[in-house]
Design a protein around this motif. Structure first.
Motif, short mmCIF file in Angstrom:
data_model
loop_
_atom_site.label_atom_id
_atom_site.label_comp_id
_atom_site.label_asym_id
_atom_site.label_seq_id
_atom_site.Cartn_x
_atom_site.Cartn_y
_atom_site.Cartn_z
N UNK A 341 0.83 -1.21 0.00
CA UNK A 341 0.00 0.00 0.00
C UNK A 341 0.86 1.25 0.00
N UNK A 342 1.98 1.19 0.74
CA UNK A 342 2.85 2.36 0.84
C UNK A 342 3.88 2.42 -0.30
N UNK A 343 3.80 1.47 -1.23
CA UNK A 343 4.71 1.51 -2.37
C UNK A 343 6.07 0.92 -2.10
N UNK A 344 6.20 0.13 -1.04
CA UNK A 344 7.47 -0.49 -0.73
C UNK A 344 7.50 -1.97 -1.09
N UNK A 345 6.57 -2.40 -1.92
CA UNK A 345 6.54 -3.80 -2.31
C UNK A 345 7.78 -4.22 -3.07
N UNK A 346 8.24 -3.37 -4.01
CA UNK A 346 9.46 -3.69 -4.77
C UNK A 346 10.68 -3.70 -3.84
N UNK A 347 10.72 -2.76 -2.91
CA UNK A 347 11.83 -2.71 -1.96
C UNK A 347 11.90 -3.99 -1.13
N UNK A 348 10.73 -4.46 -0.69
CA UNK A 348 10.69 -5.69 0.10
C UNK A 348 11.14 -6.88 -0.74
N UNK A 349 10.73 -6.91 -2.01
CA UNK A 349 11.10 -8.04 -2.87
C UNK A 349 12.60 -8.09 -3.12
N UNK A 350 13.27 -6.95 -3.06
CA UNK A 350 14.71 -6.90 -3.32
C UNK A 350 15.55 -7.30 -2.10
N UNK A 351 14.92 -7.34 -0.91
CA UNK A 351 15.67 -7.69 0.28
C UNK A 351 16.09 -9.15 0.23
N UNK A 352 17.29 -9.46 0.69
CA UNK A 352 17.80 -10.84 0.56
C UNK A 352 16.99 -11.87 1.33
N UNK A 398 10.29 14.86 -2.94
CA UNK A 398 8.96 15.10 -3.51
C UNK A 398 8.28 13.84 -4.04
N UNK A 399 9.03 12.96 -4.75
CA UNK A 399 8.40 11.76 -5.31
C UNK A 399 7.91 10.84 -4.20
N UNK A 400 8.75 10.61 -3.20
CA UNK A 400 8.35 9.75 -2.08
C UNK A 400 7.25 10.40 -1.27
N UNK A 401 7.29 11.72 -1.13
CA UNK A 401 6.26 12.42 -0.38
C UNK A 401 4.90 12.25 -1.03
N UNK A 402 4.84 12.31 -2.34
CA UNK A 402 3.55 12.12 -3.04
C UNK A 402 3.04 10.70 -2.80
N UNK A 403 3.96 9.75 -2.80
CA UNK A 403 3.56 8.36 -2.56
C UNK A 403 3.01 8.20 -1.15
N UNK A 404 3.69 8.78 -0.18
CA UNK A 404 3.25 8.66 1.21
C UNK A 404 1.96 9.44 1.43
N UNK A 405 1.81 10.59 0.78
CA UNK A 405 0.58 11.37 0.94
C UNK A 405 -0.63 10.56 0.47
N UNK A 406 -0.45 9.80 -0.60
CA UNK A 406 -1.55 8.96 -1.06
C UNK A 406 -1.92 7.92 -0.01
N UNK A 407 -0.89 7.32 0.59
CA UNK A 407 -1.15 6.33 1.64
C UNK A 407 -1.75 6.97 2.87
N UNK A 408 -1.26 8.17 3.25
CA UNK A 408 -1.79 8.84 4.43
C UNK A 408 -3.25 9.26 4.23
#
Length: 471
Positions: A341-352, A398-408
């Motif tokens: 939801x917060x847009x960190x799905x790709x980040x999680x997938x990259x974790x070892x 700014x890019x991350x802030x827009x992503x978080x604002x959508x989630x907030x």
């Protein structure tokens, strides 16, 4: 209390003083009782050989114990000062390590080393004074034992001359007298340790006697569902300092979001700290769902409120534990859903190791934006009824802030919220605006109404912000 004492000082008191007591009590009872029984047995044998010799040495042993206890009493305050000096040093060390990058970047290394040397020099002087009292204990015990031995020989010689004792009995008395040396020295060593333990006991007792500033209420219930938040003529001051908030009255209806703006030092953050009841107001009342926070338990209040600040603390633990705060009942599927939801799905997938990947203490290896988003994920998982965002997006690009604002926006939907911000675009979710100035309410009302009023202070702030963007 925690603001008045450094973390290093508190750790040294909780760990160092307790460790001192643990070392002492682990052997004190066995050593004192065992050696005490040995001394008593030797004295009884001496009484059996000749009551006059036994009585004389018994008096010397008693005098030695009294002298050692008197020296212990005078040394205890010095050892208490030594423990405090140790706590001061480790408190300084903790502060230095926490601000290591700032110290290096500002070229303050020389100052830090000089301050470290001053603290260690002071610690050494206090330790030396306390240690000298310990040496006095050693010298006094040796001196008294020597006098006791001389007295025993003198008395034995007199009795030998009168024919009351044989030469073999005199030698036996010498051996018994020498047998008193080892248990007496061991008891002396325990008394030396008792000096330090006594100082630690005093510091631990002072810590345990510190009464909590906040106490649980009688146990009233916060009503379920969406909650109103009300500050009724609230004033607040930190200790003896001047008041930070003055007669603030605000009411946030259920499901509405309040944006709090104002200059640095106007009391915005202090206001948000009153809602989870980190502090109680000096005057007035803070109510949640119409219930005074002082009438319910702290757990009941804080379980209904979620707080995200600009300073996020991440533990040296897995991603899962950092998000769930070590709650094993939260399913992994829910954690992954929140991160998606917060847009960190790709980040999680990259974790070892996925959710089992360990994050370093303080978020080592994470960007400021990722750290802030993970803090927001904690709130998603808790699903509280009141959301407080204190400069929560101030560290985001700014890019991350827009992503978080959508989630907030999704997080705040249907919940009562408070947003504290310097950047006015952050309060775009707010229904109402509170402008604080020097701890007082400068302006309060619906956001659209204040924004459309050219004479309002909020509209002036918007114009200034727009000019800064154009520049």
């Amino acid at each position: 209390y925690h603001n008045a004492h450094t973390p290093g000082e508190l750790i040294e008191r909780a760990d160092g003083d307790v460790a001192t007591l643990a070392r002492f009590f682990s052997r004190f009872v066995v050593s004192v009782l065992g050696n005490g029984a040995l001394i008593l047995g030797v004295l009884l044998l001496l009484v059996f050989v000749d009551w006059r010799v036994g009585l004389g040495l018994g008096v010397f042993v008693l005098i030695a114990l009294v002298v050692m206890l008197r020296i212990r009493a005078t040394a205890t305050p010095l050892w208490a000062a030594e423990r405090q000096a140790s706590a001061d040093f480790y408190g300084f060390l903790g502060d230095y390590l926490a601000g290591l990058e700032d110290v290096r970047s500002s070229g303050a290394g020389a100052f830090v080393l000089r301050r470290c040397a001053e603290l260690m020099r002071s610690w050494l002087q206090i330790t030396r004074r306390a240690g000298m009292r310990g040496y006095a204990l050693v010298a006094s015990s040796h001196g008294l034992f020597a006098l006791g031995t001389v007295a025993a020989f003198a008395l034995s010689a007199m009795l030998f001359r009168t024919g009351a004792l044989t030469l073999g009995t005199v030698y036996l008395i010498f051996r018994y007298t020498d047998m008193l040396r080892q248990p007496t020295e061991q008891i002396r060593n325990e008394v030396q340790d008792l000096q330090q333990a006594d100082a630690s006991i005093g510091r631990i007792e002072a810590l345990l006697a510190t009464a909590p500033r906040l106490r649980d209420g009688p146990g009233g219930a916060v009503p379920p569902g969406r909650l109103t938040v009300e500050l009724d003529h609230v004033s607040f001051a930190y200790g003896e300092h001047g008041a930070v908030l003055h007669d603030v009255s605000v009411r946030i209806a259920p499901g509405r979001v309040l944006g709090v703006v104002g200059r640095t030092g106007s009391g915005k953050t202090t206001l948000t700290r009153l809602l989870p009841r980190f502090y109680d107001p000096s005057a007035g009342a803070v109510r949640l769902g119409g219930v005074d926070l002082r009438d319910v338990t702290l757990q009941a209040v804080r379980s209904r409120i979620g707080l995200v600040t600009q300073d996020v603390h991440l533990f040296n633990a897995s991603v899962r534990d950092n998000l769930t705060l070590f709650d094993p009942t939260v399913p992994d599927a829910q954690v992954r859903e929140v991160l998606e939801t917060l847009g960190l799905g790709d980040w999680l997938a990259e974790l070892p190791h996925g959710l089992d990947t360990v994050i370093g203490a303080g978020g080592v290896g994470l960007s400021a934006g990722q750290t802030q988003v993970l803090a927001c994920a904690r709130i998603f998982l808790r699903d509280p009824d009141v959301i407080i965002l204190d400069e929560a997006s101030s560290r985001l690009d700014p890019a991350t802030e827009r992503l978080v604002h959508t989630a907030l926006e999704r997080l705040l939907a249907g919940r009562t919220g408070i947003i504290v911000a310097h950047r006015l675009d952050t309060v775009a979710f707010a229904d109402d605006i509170l402008v604080l100035e020097n701890g007082c309410v400068r302006e309060y009302g619906p956001r659209h109404k204040l924004a459309s009023d050219p004479d309002s202070h909020f509209a002036a702030l918007l114009r200034v912000a727009a000019e800064e963007v154009l520049l």
